[in-house]
Design a protein around this motif. Structure first.
Motif, mmCIF file in Angstrom:
data_model
loop_
_atom_site.group_PDB
_atom_site.id
_atom_site.type_symbol
_atom_site.label_atom_id
_atom_site.label_comp_id
_atom_site.label_asym_id
_atom_site.label_seq_id
_atom_site.Cartn_x
_atom_site.Cartn_y
_atom_site.Cartn_z
ATOM 1 N N GLU B 119 0.838 -1.194 0.000
ATOM 2 C CA GLU B 119 0.000 0.000 0.000
ATOM 3 C C GLU B 119 0.875 1.247 0.000
ATOM 4 N N HIS B 122 2.786 5.897 2.882
ATOM 5 C CA HIS B 122 3.739 5.868 3.988
ATOM 6 C C HIS B 122 4.957 6.675 3.555
ATOM 7 N N GLY B 433 -10.062 -2.233 11.605
ATOM 8 C CA GLY B 433 -8.705 -1.869 11.183
ATOM 9 C C GLY B 433 -7.654 -2.297 12.175
ATOM 10 N N ARG B 434 -6.403 -2.008 11.816
ATOM 11 C CA ARG B 434 -5.251 -2.507 12.566
ATOM 12 C C ARG B 434 -4.846 -1.614 13.732
ATOM 13 N N MET B 435 -5.419 -0.410 13.850
ATOM 14 C CA MET B 435 -4.946 0.543 14.865
ATOM 15 C C MET B 435 -5.593 0.302 16.215
ATOM 16 N N ALA B 442 0.211 3.937 12.419
ATOM 17 C CA ALA B 442 0.492 3.895 10.981
ATOM 18 C C ALA B 442 0.604 5.320 10.461
ATOM 19 N N ALA B 444 0.376 8.352 7.526
ATOM 20 C CA ALA B 444 -0.604 8.711 6.501
ATOM 21 C C ALA B 444 -0.245 10.088 5.968
ATOM 22 N N VAL B 508 -6.800 8.502 3.669
ATOM 23 C CA VAL B 508 -6.122 7.289 4.132
ATOM 24 C C VAL B 508 -6.076 7.229 5.657
ATOM 25 N N GLU B 511 -9.294 6.076 7.108
ATOM 26 C CA GLU B 511 -9.468 4.663 6.788
ATOM 27 C C GLU B 511 -8.583 3.799 7.696
ATOM 28 N N ARG B 512 -7.301 4.190 7.817
ATOM 29 C CA ARG B 512 -6.377 3.356 8.606
ATOM 30 C C ARG B 512 -6.754 3.321 10.092
ATOM 31 N N TYR B 513 -7.301 4.433 10.596
ATOM 32 C CA TYR B 513 -7.633 4.490 12.025
ATOM 33 C C TYR B 513 -9.123 4.278 12.271
ATOM 34 N N ASP B 514 -9.874 4.037 11.200
ATOM 35 C CA ASP B 514 -11.329 3.874 11.283
ATOM 36 C C ASP B 514 -11.966 5.047 12.045
#
Lengths: 74, 552
Positions: B119, B122, B433-435, B442, B444, B508, B511-514
């Motif tokens: 992705e 980053h 999500g992964r956070m 992550a 962004a 992003v 999205e990454r942290y919802d």
């Protein structure tokens, strides 16, 4: 959770067994072991679920113990 | 600019001067808040972090040179983000060879390739390859800019005693022995740690009966910057080989040799050169820069804290080299420990916060050891049946995608998620999500208040940071005395720049942290998530801050 099926489940048990033995025809012991290893991996991926695979590993391991102990007693 | 005319520093031949310290003439041992033992990547990173947090540090090293040879060559994205925080990430990335693609060969056929950073969005690459002496060199240069770091070369610790609130170290120097006392001693003195021995501890686990030859080879080679790994190649049958591109036209090659190889014989150039020629072909000219033969073990100390002494990096845990989890996890240890020590020394957090260092990093070490043990079992099968299944996987992987998921040439370093940390506040609402609490933040892309492009991680504070999404909550009442809390207001994608706000440039970040409007994510000083909410009260945030300081 899905369980490992240990009741009869083959659509054609005799056909499968014959095909399994046939698959090993003319292979050396070493080649046969390699084929079995590939077969295990293919089937394991088909099953996929770790819990079912673990039950299968446990059942296979248990049967080995049983056959050892029965040899000892006879 | 004069920098263009200055010759580059030869970090491999650089020797630092021993300078006598006033402490050596003191009538009674001088007292320092923190003494770090070992000026490798871990000790240097920790010293810089502490100095940036206004904690004075004495850093001792028994030698006066940097690493010999490339050694820990692969530095992961998370480590680079930590180096950014320490003020030397740009130098590392500018010099290093960035890569994210790995290719795996079985015999002489490529069986698959992977991309570690599939992705975008980053700032930092998945990995850089950079010789350890450069990493240590840039860290040492950064340390020299910080007057709070007192770096003492040729200071070898030979004794340690511990009292209730301090430890006393005996140190040998070219001028003889002297003593120092410290509130806290941090042992970053490597796999053969003297400090570990001095506290009567061992690092225990599995030793692998295999040997590897590492060679740094200078040559012109027209290959992409990718990690190439061979299982059983024809040029080195029955063993594995790993090839990495490094800066300065130097390539790193690791040859598996097997347990029976004699390290002294294998290290001789006349024995290394034929192995390299077998890989490259006869007509590629090269120079051998450095070579070594290594063995490895996957081990760790049971506890990383022993009273006033804390262990970080290889002194605390060892892994196999497959997966680049040694130096990377050591730098992450330093990242975890720096802010905790600073808060304890500044009196805003109790000593219990230091115990969470052990809790969190012992579990991270287990994760690294698990991954590196699994890779090692695949790369160097220890029984006939293990080898049979390994080769079956490799055979199947040429044709079948499923088998490629089992091929393990090293699961490359990602930061541990501190799932069960006592510093986390459990979610009270649903998030995807992964956070999750415990995850390393992550990155962004963002738009800064002045309209320029930026990156989220660069905007985080030195203390705690609260990300507030699409909401005006000030969280002013959440702050604790003496503990910095930076509140970052983030506007959704599509908004125009305004003072005091970041914009989630590409969507992003949300999205990454919802994130939904009103969502708040609380980040620790080491950029790990410790709490998140859909629309929290200031009191809830303050409560989470207290928990993240081990005040509960």
């Amino acid at each position: 959770m899905m369980d490992l099926i240990t009741t009869p489940h083959f659509s054609a048990p005799d056909d499968f067994y014959e095909a399994l033995i046939d698959a090993h025809r003319e292979l050396s012991a070493e080649q046969s072991h390699a084929l079995n290893a590939r077969l295990v991996l293919l089937l394991a991926n088909h099953i996929g679920a770790q819990s079912v695979l673990q039950q299968a590993l446990d059942a296979a391991r248990r049967s080995a113990h049983d056959s050892t102990s029965s040899r000892v007693t006879t | 600019m004069t920098s263009e005319t200055e010759p580059p520093i030869d970090f491999q031949r650089l020797a630092f001067d021993y300078v006598r310290s006033a402490d050596q003439s003191a009538a009674k041992p001088a007292r320092h808040p923190v003494v770090i033992v070992g000026a490798g990547p871990v000790g240097l990173a920790l010293a810089i972090d502490l100095a940036q947090r206004q904690v004075p540090v004495v850093l001792l090293d028994n030698d006066n040179t940097l690493s010999t040879g490339s050694r820990a060559i692969c530095f992961a994205k998370r480590t680079l983000e930590i180096f950014d925080r320490l003020g030397c990430g740009d130098a590392m990335v500018a010099k290093g060879v960035s890569w994210s693609v790995g290719k795996v060969f079985f015999r002489d056929t490529q069986i698959y390739s992977f991309n570690l950073l599939a992705e975008s969005g980053h700032q930092r690459p998945a990995f850089i390859n950079l010789q350890q002496y450069y990493v240590e060199g840039y860290l040492a240069q950064r340390a020299q800019q910080l007057p709070l770091i007192d770096l003492r070369w040729k200071n070898k610790v030979v004794g340690l005693t511990q009292q209730r609130d301090h430890a006393t170290l005996s140190i040998d120097t070219p001028d003889g022995r002297y003593e120092l006392t410290a509130d806290h001693v941090i042992a970053c003195d490597g796999s053969r740690s003297t400090l570990r021995e001095l506290v009567g501890q061992k690092s225990q686990g599995r030793v692998f009966r295999d040997r590897f030859l590492i060679a740094d080879v200078k040559m012109k080679l027209d290959r992409p910057a990718e990690r190439w790994f061979w299982f059983d190649p024809s040029f080195h049958p029955n063993q594995s080989v790993l090839l990495h591109m490094q800066p300065d036209g130097i390539w790193r090659i690791d040859f598996q040799l097997g347990w029976d190889a004699d390290p002294e014989v294998e290290k001789r150039p006349e024995n290394i050169i034929p192995r390299v020629k077998a890989l490259l072909g006869e007509d590629v000219p090269f120079e051998l820069e450095w070579a070594s033969v290594y063995t490895f073990a996957c081990t760790r100390m049971e506890h990383f804290r022993h009273g006033r002494v804390l262990f970080a990096g290889d002194s605390a845990h060892g892994v196999s080299p497959f997966g680049a989890r040694g130096a990377n996890s050591g730098v992450q240890d330093a990242d975890n420990l720096g802010w905790k020590l600073a808060f304890v020394l500044q009196g805003v957090a109790p000593e219990a916060l230091l115990d969470t260092y052990g809790h969190e990093r012992e579990r991270a070490a287990d994760e690294n050891i698990l991954n590196s043990t699994r890779a090692t079992d695949f790369i160097t099968p220890k029984s006939e049946i293990s080898r049979l299944f390994r080769d079956a996987v490799l055979d199947l992987s040429r044709e079948h995608a499923f088998a490629r998921t089992l091929v393990n040439s090293g699961r490359l370093s990602v930061p541990a998620t501190l799932h069960d940390s006592p510093l986390n506040t459990a979610d009270t609402a649903r998030f995807d999500g992964r956070m999750v609490p415990g995850a390393a933040a992550a990155d962004a892309p963002v738009t800064l208040a002045d309209g320029r492009d930026g990156w989220l991680l660069r905007e985080l504070g030195d203390g705690y940071t609260a990300l507030v999404f699409s909401d005006e909550a000030s969280l002013r009442d959440a702050a604790l005395p003496g503990v910095a809390l930076k509140v970052l207001h983030i506007d959704p994608c599509g908004h125009t720049a305004r003072a005091g706000h970041l914009i989630d440039r590409d969507g992003v970040l949300a999205e990454r942290y919802d994130l939904l409007p009103g969502s708040v994510v609380l980040l620790r000083p080491d950029q790990h998530v410790c709490a998140r909410w859909r629309r929290p009260s200031a009191e809830a945030v303050r409560h989470a801050l207290e928990r993240a300081l081990a005040l509960h």
